[in-house]
Design an enzyme around this catalytic site. Structure first.
Site, PDB file in Angstrom:
ATOM      1  N   ALA A  74       0.823  -1.211   0.000  1.00  0.00           N
ATOM      2  CA  ALA A  74       0.000   0.000   0.000  1.00  0.00           C
ATOM      3  C   ALA A  74       0.859   1.265   0.000  1.00  0.00           C
ATOM      4  O   ALA A  74       0.433   2.302  -0.513  1.00  0.00           O
ATOM      5  CB  ALA A  74      -0.939   0.003   1.203  1.00  0.00           C
ATOM      6  N   THR A  75       2.062   1.202   0.551  1.00  0.00           N
ATOM      7  CA  THR A  75       2.932   2.388   0.523  1.00  0.00           C
ATOM      8  C   THR A  75       3.191   2.802  -0.923  1.00  0.00           C
ATOM      9  O   THR A  75       3.052   3.985  -1.286  1.00  0.00           O
ATOM     10  CB  THR A  75       4.281   2.086   1.223  1.00  0.00           C
ATOM     11  OG1 THR A  75       4.005   1.793   2.599  1.00  0.00           O
ATOM     12  CG2 THR A  75       5.232   3.256   1.127  1.00  0.00           C
ATOM     13  N   GLN A 184      -6.407  -0.709   5.415  1.00  0.00           N
ATOM     14  CA  GLN A 184      -7.033  -1.269   6.617  1.00  0.00           C
ATOM     15  C   GLN A 184      -8.497  -1.616   6.395  1.00  0.00           C
ATOM     16  O   GLN A 184      -9.081  -2.342   7.200  1.00  0.00           O
ATOM     17  CB  GLN A 184      -6.941  -0.256   7.778  1.00  0.00           C
ATOM     18  CG  GLN A 184      -5.546   0.038   8.253  1.00  0.00           C
ATOM     19  CD  GLN A 184      -4.865  -1.166   8.888  1.00  0.00           C
ATOM     20  OE1 GLN A 184      -5.510  -2.130   9.292  1.00  0.00           O
ATOM     21  NE2 GLN A 184      -3.546  -1.123   8.967  1.00  0.00           N
ATOM     22  N   SER A 204      -3.315  -3.562   0.285  1.00  0.00           N
ATOM     23  CA  SER A 204      -2.102  -4.259   0.705  1.00  0.00           C
ATOM     24  C   SER A 204      -2.467  -5.699   1.020  1.00  0.00           C
ATOM     25  O   SER A 204      -3.491  -5.950   1.659  1.00  0.00           O
ATOM     26  CB  SER A 204      -1.547  -3.580   1.958  1.00  0.00           C
ATOM     27  OG  SER A 204      -0.443  -4.288   2.454  1.00  0.00           O
ATOM     28  N   ALA A 205      -1.641  -6.670   0.609  1.00  0.00           N
ATOM     29  CA  ALA A 205      -1.984  -8.078   0.848  1.00  0.00           C
ATOM     30  C   ALA A 205      -1.753  -8.481   2.299  1.00  0.00           C
ATOM     31  O   ALA A 205      -2.529  -9.242   2.873  1.00  0.00           O
ATOM     32  CB  ALA A 205      -1.168  -8.983  -0.077  1.00  0.00           C
ATOM     33  N   HIS A 206      -0.690  -7.937   2.920  1.00  0.00           N
ATOM     34  CA  HIS A 206      -0.320  -8.481   4.243  1.00  0.00           C
ATOM     35  C   HIS A 206      -1.179  -7.964   5.385  1.00  0.00           C
ATOM     36  O   HIS A 206      -0.988  -8.354   6.542  1.00  0.00           O
ATOM     37  CB  HIS A 206       1.167  -8.245   4.535  1.00  0.00           C
ATOM     38  CG  HIS A 206       1.535  -6.846   4.894  1.00  0.00           C
ATOM     39  ND1 HIS A 206       1.762  -6.460   6.188  1.00  0.00           N
ATOM     40  CD2 HIS A 206       1.714  -5.740   4.143  1.00  0.00           C
ATOM     41  CE1 HIS A 206       2.087  -5.166   6.209  1.00  0.00           C
ATOM     42  NE2 HIS A 206       2.055  -4.709   4.979  1.00  0.00           N
ATOM     43  N   THR A 245       9.421  -6.970 -13.321  1.00  0.00           N
ATOM     44  CA  THR A 245       8.859  -8.314 -13.446  1.00  0.00           C
ATOM     45  C   THR A 245       7.806  -8.533 -12.358  1.00  0.00           C
ATOM     46  O   THR A 245       8.063  -8.288 -11.180  1.00  0.00           O
ATOM     47  CB  THR A 245       9.984  -9.369 -13.309  1.00  0.00           C
ATOM     48  OG1 THR A 245      10.949  -9.105 -14.321  1.00  0.00           O
ATOM     49  CG2 THR A 245       9.453 -10.776 -13.451  1.00  0.00           C
ATOM     50  N   CYS A 329       3.176   3.435  16.729  1.00  0.00           N
ATOM     51  CA  CYS A 329       2.111   3.392  15.726  1.00  0.00           C
ATOM     52  C   CYS A 329       2.606   3.931  14.393  1.00  0.00           C
ATOM     53  O   CYS A 329       2.160   3.529  13.339  1.00  0.00           O
ATOM     54  CB  CYS A 329       0.908   4.212  16.171  1.00  0.00           C
ATOM     55  SG  CYS A 329       0.006   3.394  17.485  1.00  0.00           S
TER      56      CYS A 329
HETATM   57  C1  PLP Z   1      -3.670   2.830   6.053  1.00  0.00           C
HETATM   58  C2  PLP Z   1      -2.349   2.267   5.612  1.00  0.00           C
HETATM   59  N1  PLP Z   1      -1.793   2.691   4.472  1.00  0.00           N
HETATM   60  C3  PLP Z   1      -0.629   2.207   4.025  1.00  0.00           C
HETATM   61  C4  PLP Z   1       0.065   1.252   4.727  1.00  0.00           C
HETATM   62  C5  PLP Z   1       1.347   0.714   4.170  1.00  0.00           C
HETATM   63  O1  PLP Z   1       1.119  -0.586   3.692  1.00  0.00           O
HETATM   64  P1  PLP Z   1       2.294  -1.530   3.195  1.00  0.00           P
HETATM   65  O2  PLP Z   1       2.910  -2.104   4.415  1.00  0.00           O
HETATM   66  O3  PLP Z   1       1.597  -2.548   2.348  1.00  0.00           O
HETATM   67  O4  PLP Z   1       3.240  -0.699   2.396  1.00  0.00           O
HETATM   68  C6  PLP Z   1      -0.469   0.775   5.933  1.00  0.00           C
HETATM   69  C7  PLP Z   1       0.274  -0.200   6.749  1.00  0.00           C
HETATM   70  O5  PLP Z   1       1.004   0.134   7.644  1.00  0.00           O
HETATM   71  C8  PLP Z   1      -1.703   1.296   6.386  1.00  0.00           C
HETATM   72  O6  PLP Z   1      -2.244   0.874   7.522  1.00  0.00           O
END
Ligand code: PLP
Length: 419
Positions: A74-75, A184, A204-206, A245, A329
């Site tokens: 997600a970042t 989230q 985000s998958a994790h 890739t 956090c």
């Molecule tokens: C709202 C939100 N955005 C972005 C991220 C970043 O996600 P990722 O760890 O997949 O880069 C997180 C995770 O910490 C998140 O909670």
């Protein structure tokens, strides 16, 4: 999950991998995962697996498969959305302004800081004391120069949900693009891009029982295709938006995780709500626990402040209880959480705050064990606390902490029968 150390209540940081997801990934980890761009049988086999995963993630959002762009998480999705959309539009002279919630994840806020260095201006909309982003405040921040607005569906620290319908309506009325960080939210609140006029949405998958290191950005194609300036330059993968890739095993894992997320939505919600009610009820029994957020937030996150203790002492007293503590956090950023600060929480309260987050594998016994440990830590630390002495003598928390922000104590709630 039967954790080897203490209870694991940090699902908002990362979730365990679903065993079914691991099984789906295994052939691509143990056997050949050919390059899905290669035009030979193993390459075409890998491309078919990537395509199935894309269909699964798209179906989760009610999107079209070609609207899904794989990222590393997600970042990266947030960066591609915010930087990619703003730079594309700014470069065409369509405006120079971005609106974000002050409570966004660092990925969005830092991308906005980068835009400021490039000459754009950014308005950060402050939340109410309970973490709510008022759609009217977003509407007020928008102007004819606004290119993009970005508001998370669920805040990662407080679990507070955004009124996406109202915010989207305001953003669309101004003709700006709307990005939603749904890292989230996926699997916890409904997401349907046919219903919600969102242009860009990060996943985000994790956070969803999938593997770390993979995510996706939804990029709307209909009725009008959203254009982005890519962050990376290289091969033409992902329509040139995200060259490199495609990692087959990771992407297959994300597809499997999101297919299961859709199947399990109702059961997950029931489980989370029951656990959350149990957690709140037992925490309320400790006394002097303040809610940072709202009772109607996403059921998987509960952010609390433990009154009458010092943040550092609290963090040290937690031992192997896996929760997210105070400044942790926003891992990597020193100082108290920017989210709690934006909500007007004084630093000593922000430091003494914990995010407890729940998920599919958490058991009622783990919740009880976590609360027992917290209660013991609070009892120990409060025994010598002058702050706690004042609070237990009946002085209001707002006076003890010298804050005008109302501090809502957690109150016991009835546990659902299926708890
Ligand atoms: C709202 C939100 N955005 C972005 C991220 C970043 O996600 P990722 O760890 O997949 O880069 C997180 C995770 O910490 C998140 O909670």
């Amino acid at each position: 999950m039967a954790a080897e150390s203490g209870p694991y209540l940090d699902y908002a940081a990362t979730t365990p991998l679903d065993p079914g997801v691991l099984a789906a990934m295994r052939p691509w980890l143990e056997g050949l995962a050919a390059n899905p761009s290669s035009d030979h049988p193993p390459g075409r086999h890998a491309a078919a697996a990537v395509s199935t995963a894309r269909v699964r993630v798209a179906a989760f959002l009610n999107a079209a498969p070609e609207e899904i762009v794989w990222t590393s998480g997600a970042t990266e999705a947030d960066n591609l959305a915010v930087l990619g959309a703003a730079r594309h539009q700014y470069g065409r002279g369509r405006g120079d302004h971005v609106v974000v919630a002050a409570t966004e994840h660092r990925a969005v806020l830092s991308a906005c800081e980068a835009l400021e260095r490039e000459g754009l201006s950014v308005t950060r909309v402050r939340p109410d004391a309970d973490g709510t982003i008022d759609p009217a405040a977003v509407a007020d921040a928008l102007s004819e120069r606004t290119l993009l607005a970005s508001v998370a569906a669920v805040n990662n620290e407080t679990g507070v949900t955004a009124d996406l319908d109202a915010i989207a309506a305001a953003v669309k009325a101004r003709g700006a693009l709307f990005h939603v960080d749904a890292a989230q939210a996926a699997g916890r609140v409904a997401l349907d891009v046919q219903r919600l006029p969102v242009d860009l949405l990060s996943l985000s998958a994790h956070k969803c029982y999938g593997p770390q290191g993979v995510g996706a950005l939804y990029v709307r194609r209909r009725p009008r295709r959203v254009r982005l300036a890519p962050l990376l330059h290289g091969g033409g993968q992902e329509g040139g938006l995200r060259p490199g890739t495609v990692p087959v095993a990771q992407v297959v894992g994300m597809g499997a995780a999101f297919a299961r997320l859709a199947e399990e939505a109702r059961a997950d919600e029931r489980h989370l709500r029951a656990l959350r009610a149990r957690l709140e009820q037992r925490l309320a029994g400790i006394g002097g626990i303040v809610r940072n957020g709202r009772a109607d937030g996403s059921p998987h996150i509960l952010n609390i402040a433990v009154l009458g203790v010092h943040g550092e002492a609290l963090a040290a007293a937690l031992g192997d209880l896996a929760v997210s503590a105070g400044s942790a956090c926003s891992a990597g950023s020193p100082g108290p959480s920017h989210v709690l600060r934006a909500m007007g929480r004084p630093d000593p309260i922000a430091h003494a705050s914990l995010r407890l987050s729940l998920g599919r594998m958490v058991t009622a016994a783990e919740v009880d064990e976590a609360v027992a440990r917290l209660a013991a830590a609070a009892r120990r630390l409060r025994a010598f606390s002058p702050l706690w002495r004042r609070l237990s003598a009946g002085e209001p928390a707002e006076a003890v902490y010298a804050t005008a922000t109302p501090l809502a104590l957690l109150e016991g709630c009835r546990e659902p029968a299926h708890g």
